[in-house]
Design a protein around this motif. Structure first.
Motif, PDB file in Angstrom:
ATOM      1  N   VAL A   1       0.826  -1.211   0.000  1.00  0.00           N
ATOM      2  CA  VAL A   1       0.000   0.000   0.000  1.00  0.00           C
ATOM      3  C   VAL A   1       0.854   1.252   0.000  1.00  0.00           C
ATOM      4  CG1 VAL A   1      -1.895  -1.143   1.200  1.00  0.00           C
ATOM      5  CG2 VAL A   1      -0.193   0.136   2.510  1.00  0.00           C
ATOM      6  N   GLY A   2       0.228   2.343  -0.359  1.00  0.00           N
ATOM      7  CA  GLY A   2       0.890   3.641  -0.389  1.00  0.00           C
ATOM      8  C   GLY A   2       0.044   4.589  -1.203  1.00  0.00           C
TER       9      GLY A   2
ATOM     10  N   VAL B   1       1.205  -6.634   5.442  1.00  0.00           N
ATOM     11  CA  VAL B   1       1.084  -5.404   4.669  1.00  0.00           C
ATOM     12  C   VAL B   1       2.423  -4.659   4.686  1.00  0.00           C
ATOM     13  CG1 VAL B   1       0.075  -4.246   6.675  1.00  0.00           C
ATOM     14  CG2 VAL B   1      -0.134  -3.197   4.420  1.00  0.00           C
ATOM     15  N   THR B   2       2.839  -4.232   3.495  1.00  0.00           N
ATOM     16  CA  THR B   2       4.035  -3.404   3.378  1.00  0.00           C
ATOM     17  C   THR B   2       3.605  -2.016   2.918  1.00  0.00           C
ATOM     18  OG1 THR B   2       5.622  -5.168   2.947  1.00  0.00           O
ATOM     19  CG2 THR B   2       6.134  -3.020   2.020  1.00  0.00           C
ATOM     20  N   VAL B   3       4.115  -0.995   3.613  1.00  0.00           N
ATOM     21  CA  VAL B   3       3.741   0.377   3.282  1.00  0.00           C
ATOM     22  C   VAL B   3       4.912   1.058   2.571  1.00  0.00           C
ATOM     23  CG1 VAL B   3       2.983   2.605   4.200  1.00  0.00           C
ATOM     24  CG2 VAL B   3       2.255   0.477   5.308  1.00  0.00           C
ATOM     25  N   MET B   4       4.605   1.773   1.506  1.00  0.00           N
ATOM     26  CA  MET B   4       5.614   2.555   0.795  1.00  0.00           C
ATOM     27  C   MET B   4       5.191   4.010   0.756  1.00  0.00           C
ATOM     28  SD  MET B   4       6.695   0.145  -2.398  1.00  0.00           S
ATOM     29  CE  MET B   4       7.942   1.295  -2.955  1.00  0.00           C
ATOM     30  N   ARG B   5       6.206   4.875   0.656  1.00  0.00           N
ATOM     31  CA  ARG B   5       5.908   6.301   0.618  1.00  0.00           C
ATOM     32  C   ARG B   5       7.006   6.996  -0.180  1.00  0.00           C
ATOM     33  NH1 ARG B   5       7.738   8.761   5.624  1.00  0.00           N
ATOM     34  NH2 ARG B   5       6.357   7.310   6.682  1.00  0.00           N
ATOM     35  N   ASP B   6       6.626   7.767  -1.181  1.00  0.00           N
ATOM     36  CA  ASP B   6       7.585   8.542  -1.976  1.00  0.00           C
ATOM     37  C   ASP B   6       8.763   7.707  -2.472  1.00  0.00           C
ATOM     38  OD1 ASP B   6       6.115  10.833  -1.576  1.00  0.00           O
ATOM     39  OD2 ASP B   6       7.155  11.299   0.298  1.00  0.00           O
TER      40      ASP B   6
ATOM     41  N   HIS C   1      10.073   5.178  -1.106  1.00  0.00           N
ATOM     42  CA  HIS C   1      10.833   4.547  -0.020  1.00  0.00           C
ATOM     43  C   HIS C   1      10.013   3.443   0.639  1.00  0.00           C
ATOM     44  CE1 HIS C   1      14.178   7.507   0.311  1.00  0.00           C
ATOM     45  NE2 HIS C   1      13.296   8.251  -0.330  1.00  0.00           N
ATOM     46  N   TYR C   2      10.748   2.471   1.177  1.00  0.00           N
ATOM     47  CA  TYR C   2      10.121   1.433   1.976  1.00  0.00           C
ATOM     48  C   TYR C   2       9.867   1.997   3.363  1.00  0.00           C
ATOM     49  CZ  TYR C   2      10.081  -2.837   4.834  1.00  0.00           C
ATOM     50  OH  TYR C   2       9.770  -3.826   5.703  1.00  0.00           O
ATOM     51  N   VAL C   3       8.658   1.798   3.906  1.00  0.00           N
ATOM     52  CA  VAL C   3       8.382   2.302   5.250  1.00  0.00           C
ATOM     53  C   VAL C   3       8.433   1.170   6.273  1.00  0.00           C
ATOM     54  CG1 VAL C   3       6.742   3.493   6.749  1.00  0.00           C
ATOM     55  CG2 VAL C   3       7.028   4.224   4.373  1.00  0.00           C
ATOM     56  N   ASP C   4       7.581   0.158   6.092  1.00  0.00           N
ATOM     57  CA  ASP C   4       7.557  -0.921   7.080  1.00  0.00           C
ATOM     58  C   ASP C   4       6.725  -2.096   6.557  1.00  0.00           C
ATOM     59  OD1 ASP C   4       8.147  -2.239   9.349  1.00  0.00           O
ATOM     60  OD2 ASP C   4       6.966  -0.975  10.709  1.00  0.00           O
ATOM     61  N   THR C   5       6.949  -3.263   7.143  1.00  0.00           N
ATOM     62  CA  THR C   5       6.122  -4.431   6.851  1.00  0.00           C
ATOM     63  C   THR C   5       5.601  -4.980   8.169  1.00  0.00           C
ATOM     64  OG1 THR C   5       7.501  -4.985   4.952  1.00  0.00           O
ATOM     65  CG2 THR C   5       6.056  -6.712   5.771  1.00  0.00           C
ATOM     66  N   ARG C   6       4.301  -5.204   8.271  1.00  0.00           N
ATOM     67  CA  ARG C   6       3.686  -5.698   9.506  1.00  0.00           C
ATOM     68  C   ARG C   6       2.657  -6.781   9.185  1.00  0.00           C
ATOM     69  NH1 ARG C   6       2.869  -1.170  13.015  1.00  0.00           N
ATOM     70  NH2 ARG C   6       4.772   0.075  13.080  1.00  0.00           N
ATOM     71  N   PRO C   7       2.416  -7.680  10.134  1.00  0.00           N
ATOM     72  CA  PRO C   7       1.271  -8.572   9.973  1.00  0.00           C
ATOM     73  C   PRO C   7      -0.004  -7.724   9.990  1.00  0.00           C
ATOM     74  CG  PRO C   7       2.737  -9.345  11.723  1.00  0.00           C
ATOM     75  CD  PRO C   7       3.191  -7.974  11.358  1.00  0.00           C
ATOM     76  N   THR C   8      -0.896  -7.974   9.059  1.00  0.00           N
ATOM     77  CA  THR C   8      -2.081  -7.118   8.932  1.00  0.00           C
ATOM     78  C   THR C   8      -2.898  -7.094  10.217  1.00  0.00           C
ATOM     79  OG1 THR C   8      -2.140  -7.826   6.644  1.00  0.00           O
ATOM     80  CG2 THR C   8      -4.021  -6.578   7.422  1.00  0.00           C
ATOM     81  N   ALA C   9      -2.947  -8.224  10.897  1.00  0.00           N
ATOM     82  CA  ALA C   9      -3.764  -8.304  12.105  1.00  0.00           C
ATOM     83  C   ALA C   9      -3.255  -7.384  13.217  1.00  0.00           C
ATOM     84  CB  ALA C   9      -3.805  -9.752  12.603  1.00  0.00           C
ATOM     85  N   ASP C  10      -1.959  -7.029  13.155  1.00  0.00           N
ATOM     86  CA  ASP C  10      -1.370  -6.249  14.242  1.00  0.00           C
ATOM     87  C   ASP C  10      -1.450  -4.739  14.058  1.00  0.00           C
ATOM     88  OD1 ASP C  10      -0.740  -8.726  15.063  1.00  0.00           O
ATOM     89  OD2 ASP C  10       1.448  -8.528  14.887  1.00  0.00           O
ATOM     90  N   VAL C  11      -1.886  -4.275  12.883  1.00  0.00           N
ATOM     91  CA  VAL C  11      -1.936  -2.815  12.689  1.00  0.00           C
ATOM     92  C   VAL C  11      -3.362  -2.358  12.435  1.00  0.00           C
ATOM     93  CG1 VAL C  11       0.390  -2.313  11.846  1.00  0.00           C
ATOM     94  CG2 VAL C  11      -1.341  -3.169  10.260  1.00  0.00           C
ATOM     95  N   SER C  12      -3.672  -1.159  12.899  1.00  0.00           N
ATOM     96  CA  SER C  12      -4.993  -0.601  12.637  1.00  0.00           C
ATOM     97  C   SER C  12      -4.938   0.183  11.332  1.00  0.00           C
ATOM     98  CB  SER C  12      -5.399   0.337  13.770  1.00  0.00           C
ATOM     99  OG  SER C  12      -4.555   1.465  13.749  1.00  0.00           O
ATOM    100  N   THR C  13      -6.105   0.415  10.770  1.00  0.00           N
ATOM    101  CA  THR C  13      -6.182   1.205   9.543  1.00  0.00           C
ATOM    102  C   THR C  13      -5.571   2.591   9.764  1.00  0.00           C
ATOM    103  OG1 THR C  13      -8.190   0.010   9.017  1.00  0.00           O
ATOM    104  CG2 THR C  13      -7.770   1.985   7.741  1.00  0.00           C
TER     105      THR C  13
ATOM    106  N   GLN D   1      -3.186   3.397  11.778  1.00  0.00           N
ATOM    107  CA  GLN D   1      -1.718   3.301  11.774  1.00  0.00           C
ATOM    108  C   GLN D   1      -1.183   3.225  10.348  1.00  0.00           C
ATOM    109  OE1 GLN D   1      -1.753  -0.021  14.607  1.00  0.00           O
ATOM    110  NE2 GLN D   1       0.010   0.938  15.610  1.00  0.00           N
ATOM    111  N   ILE D   2      -1.889   2.447   9.504  1.00  0.00           N
ATOM    112  CA  ILE D   2      -1.436   2.334   8.113  1.00  0.00           C
ATOM    113  C   ILE D   2      -1.497   3.698   7.443  1.00  0.00           C
ATOM    114  CG2 ILE D   2      -1.905   1.287   5.860  1.00  0.00           C
ATOM    115  CD1 ILE D   2      -3.001  -1.154   7.328  1.00  0.00           C
ATOM    116  N   ILE D   3      -2.584   4.427   7.683  1.00  0.00           N
ATOM    117  CA  ILE D   3      -2.723   5.753   7.062  1.00  0.00           C
ATOM    118  C   ILE D   3      -1.577   6.661   7.490  1.00  0.00           C
ATOM    119  CG2 ILE D   3      -4.083   7.879   7.061  1.00  0.00           C
ATOM    120  CD1 ILE D   3      -6.587   6.182   7.029  1.00  0.00           C
ATOM    121  N   SER D   4      -1.256   6.650   8.773  1.00  0.00           N
ATOM    122  CA  SER D   4      -0.197   7.575   9.202  1.00  0.00           C
ATOM    123  C   SER D   4       1.157   7.142   8.651  1.00  0.00           C
ATOM    124  CB  SER D   4      -0.183   7.731  10.724  1.00  0.00           C
ATOM    125  OG  SER D   4       0.181   6.506  11.307  1.00  0.00           O
ATOM    126  N   MET D   5       1.338   5.833   8.444  1.00  0.00           N
ATOM    127  CA  MET D   5       2.589   5.409   7.794  1.00  0.00           C
ATOM    128  C   MET D   5       2.613   5.860   6.338  1.00  0.00           C
ATOM    129  SD  MET D   5       3.717   1.651   9.103  1.00  0.00           S
ATOM    130  CE  MET D   5       2.249   0.694   8.952  1.00  0.00           C
TER     131      MET D   5
END
Lengths: 335, 501
Positions: free
Chosen positions: B37-38, B212-217, B219-231, B233-237
């Motif tokens: 995502v990103g 879920v792996t988050v990307m931004r601009d 760059h790689y931001v982070d990879t987390r188990p989906t169950a452990d992050v809230s929506t 948190q993903i948005i702010s990443m």
């Protein structure tokens, strides 16, 4: 789980009965109407000798249209088929009359001349990426000029009527005297069956549709679109070469200044037959019907004493109507 | 833990003028759905295109099943068992389903003669093993988009792929179609296929993905188990960036006069009951993700596309807009995101482009163009907008992106346009030229023009807008004033699917 839908008759018909198929049925209806119209209008229309005239004229234009069908299904256009036909006729006659080659070799020279010109079209369009319209407009004039140069501006006459006998005789008539179908029609029929087989049953045919439907998708799926497009134009050239041999046989000579205008008749036949100018769909059967429509119209207008110049106007109008119908048809499907 | 199917480390990729990917990481295990995502332009698709052989990486390593590989073509990727289904589907509409799947590798009776029966049987067998309900004999043009997606999936798996990358597979699907897609995705996961699910719809990640792996601009931001992050948190990443160092300008208070009002605009599933107002001197930002329907609304208001129902009022009077020339005569101008295609006559000179939308005013007797008048008008815009050009006769093709954008603006100003709709005004423009475009927009608003600005760049929306309208799936899902708008709030509205409301 349910078995994935088996190919039943109704789905097969359903899948076919759209777009080009509907147009083919309509075109066939139009052909019948034309025949009825001219039969009532002119007392000279409905008889075997006149039908032979129509069949002979249709065979030449029809063979050109077979090749044009491939080109148009692939999403292209070939304006050069008419003058390539003439150049092939000149080469065929020159080979026999001036180089003293036997007639079968002369036929080969004619057909290969067409193939070579088609290959040139394919190279310009597929390899050098010229727009088909412009590239074949160029080769139209190249072929037209070369025909005049090679013939020395004069008709080239065959020394004997061997070729004419081959093409214009009637093998069918010698068995069934009341049904003197000329050989030229049998040649056209054979060419049409070959074309239909190539278009619907071979890899070349499949890629012709694929390229016309979505060239980029075909390329990304690993189809060598450059090579197959060259093959398509070469095939159109080979059919034009065959047309050249047929027209030369018909008048037992090559007339170097003719042939211009045949390309439009061929394209008209293809479009009337339901092949879309935007590519991806069409079938040989439609082209055959289309070719008969074009030539029945010319023949009929002649018989009811419409002057030649008005016939030209009429055939031009038919092109426009056919192309307009193609656009309406596509628009109807898009919505 | 099983051996990973794919490991990507330190992947970088430059395009002219852009670092598309910088030191990115990604890995994929058999039997998992890994969401990527990103925001728009974060580099998700680019990273996966590197993996599937569309682009070559500039730096980094890729291992497939433990072995380092070089993937230089899509064919090479396919041989390694990696298939990607692109956002724009690659099918031939005139061919049947089976013909599409085996294009380029048809079974043959003898060389070059097709074996159509074998082709259809193989396709039917393939659909059976994948539990797909598809008829091999159907023409693709007669099927819905969702089924096109299924065909692409079947085609990808017919190469025996164990890595399947899907780029925004749900973008064009309805909710029931998405359910069907997810059912198939889960079935594939059961079979041990590794699936990359690129999406910016956050709600659906919870339903389908394991990690879920988050990307931004880039760059790689982070990879987390989906169950452990809230929506959240993903948005702010996704948005937590600070590349916009410029201080947002405090928007001036616009006047109260409403110059454009759109009421209950509808078109199919693309535009759903959209209403908004635009005041004199105001800049309204329309935010949303790709496919939210922003451009569609703009084009409908401008008369470039028809709409099913709805009303448009200009300065309080209801107007009928059926074509762009209707819109132009009511003082509405649209500046397309694709200015090369729709906004400019690239081969013509600057002067002609500047007067093109108002040509009627410059015609003398017999329709002859009065050169002195057009020169004067064009010159005024060049001064007014500070268009950098050697002369009025300069061919527009040879001007820079930012300057071209000014030419489009100048064109509408010459035509006395009051309402300007900017669609992605800074796309493809370098940072320096961007700030000039921003200044221009502010100046125009201050002069009393009313401006709609569609943008996918949240910092740009936040910096420029007096008001922000957020769209998702053809609906207006939120409206925020300049004071209350934040990236997080906008993203929340922008991912608010109708089914989740």
């Amino acid at each position: 789980m349910t078995k994935p839908a088996s190919p039943s008759f109704s789905t097969a018909v359903g899948a076919r009965l759209r777009g080009d198929a509907i147009q083919q049925v309509l075109a066939f209806g139009a052909l019948i109407l034309l025949v009825l119209l001219f039969s009532f209008w002119s007392p000279y229309f409905f008889n075997v000798p006149n039908f032979n005239n129509i069949v002979e004229a249709t065979s030449v234009v029809g063979v050109l249209a077979l090749g044009a069908t491939f080109v148009i299904v692939s999403g292209g256009i070939d304006l050069s088929v008419g003058t390539v036909m003439t150049l092939s006729a000149v080469m065929c006659a020159t080979a026999v009359a001036k180089w003293n080659l036997p007639v079968p070799l002369g036929i080969l020279v004619g057909i290969l001349t067409g193939g070579l010109m088609g290959l040139a079209n394919g190279f310009l369009i597929a390899r050098l990426k010229l727009p088909p319209f412009i590239a074949t407009l160029g080769t139209l004039n190249v072929a037209r000029g070369l025909a005049l140069v090679i013939a020395g501006l004069l008709p080239v006459y065959f020394p004997t009527d061997e070729l004419q006998g081959m093409v214009m005789g009637s093998a069918v008539g010698s068995v069934f005297p009341e049904f003197p179908l000329p050989n030229i029609a049998v040649i056209f029929l054979g060419a049409a069956i070959l074309a239909a087989f190539i278009l619907s049953k071979t890899v070349l045919g499949r890629y012709t549709y694929a390229i016309g439907s979505n060239e980029e998708a075909a390329r990304l799926s690993g189809v060598n679109t450059v090579r197959w497009k060259m093959a398509v134009y070469t095939l159109a050239g080979l059919f034009a070469g065959l047309g050249g041999v047929m027209i030369a046989a018909r008048v037992n000579s090559a007339q170097p200044s003719t042939g211009f205008g045949y390309e439009l008749q061929a394209i008209t036949a293809v479009v009337i037959g339901g092949t879309s100018l935007s590519g991806g769909e069409g079938a040989i059967i439609g082209t055959i019907i289309g070719a008969f429509i074009v030539n029945t119209l010319t023949n009929g207008l002649e018989l009811v004493n419409i002057p030649q110049e008005w016939q030209i106007v009429a055939t031009g109008a038919v092109v426009i109507v056919a192309v307009y119908l193609d656009i309406v048809r596509r628009r109807g499907r898009a919505s | 833990m099983p051996e990973p199917l794919v490991e990507m480390h330190g992947i970088s990729k430059d395009f002219p003028g852009v670092h598309a990917l910088v030191d990115c990481h990604f890995d994929l295990y058999p039997g998992e759905v890994h969401a990527l995502v990103g925001e728009n332009g974060a580099g998700k698709s680019t990273l996966m295109k590197v993996l599937s052989g569309v682009y070559r990486r500039d730096a980094g390593t890729i291992k497939v099943k433990g072995l380092p590989v070089n993937i230089s073509t899509t064919r090479a990727a396919q041989r390694l068992g990696i298939s990607m289904i692109h956002q724009e589907l690659n099918l031939m509409p005139h061919l049947t389903v089976a013909q599409n799947i085996y294009i380029g590798r048809e079974p043959q009776v003898v060389p070059s003669v097709l074996n159509e029966k074998a082709l259809n049987d193989e396709a039917a067998k393939l659909f059976e093993t994948l539990h797909l309900r598809l008829d091999p004999l159907k023409r693709v043009s007669s099927l819905a988009v969702a089924q096109h997606q299924m065909i692409e999936i079947a085609k990808a798996l017919s190469f025996n792929s164990d890595v399947l990358i899907m780029d925004e597979p749900t973008a064009a699907l309805t909710d029931t179609e998405i359910d069907e897609l997810f059912r198939i995705t889960r079935a594939l996961r059961e079979r041990g296929v590794g699936i990359v699910h690129i999406s910016h719809r956050l709600q659906e990640l919870k339903q389908i993905s394991d990690r879920v792996t988050v990307m931004r601009d880039g760059h790689y931001v982070d990879t987390r188990p989906t169950a452990d992050v809230s929506t959240d948190q993903i948005i702010s990443m996704m948005v937590g960036r600070t590349i916009f160092e410029a201080v947002p300008e405090v928007p001036e208070h616009p006047s109260e006069e409403v110059v454009l009002e759109v009421r209950n605009l509808n078109r199919g599933r693309v535009i759903r009951d959209v209403s908004f107002r635009l005041r004199r001197g105001e800049i309204v930002g329309i935010a949303g993700l790709v496919g939210a329907g922003r451009t569609e609304v703009a084009r409908a208001v401008f008369g470039a596309d028809p709409f099913d129902s709805g009303e448009i009022f200009v300065k309080g009077t209801k107007v009928a807009i059926k074509s762009p020339s209707d819109a132009a005569s009511h003082g509405i101008g649209y500046l397309s995101e694709d200015r090369k295609r729709y906004g400019l006559a690239l081969g013509l000179d600057l002067e002609t482009n500047l007067v093109l939308a108002a040509m009627r005013r410059f015609l003398g007797p017999l329709g002859v163009i009065r050169g002195a008048l057009t020169r004067l008008a064009a010159d005024r815009q060049v001064q007014n907008l500070a268009i950098k050009t050697p002369s009025l006769k300069q061919t527009v093709r040879n001007l820079s992106g930012g300057t071209q954008q000014k030419v489009v603006v100048g064109k509408w100003l010459t035509a006395d346009t009051e309402i300007l709709i900017f669609d992605e005004p800074t796309r493809g423009i370098d940072v320096g030229a961007k700030s000039e475009i921003y200044r221009l927009l502010n100046d125009l608003a201050r002069e009393g023009k009313a401006i709609v600005m569609i943008s996918s760049e949240l910092p740009e929306i936040l910096r420029m807008s007096h008001r922000v309208i957020v769209m998702c799936e053809g609906r207006v899902t939120g409206e925020l004033t300049a004071g209350e708008a934040t990236q997080e709030k906008i993203m929340t509205f922008a991912t608010q699917r109708a089914s989740a409301v």
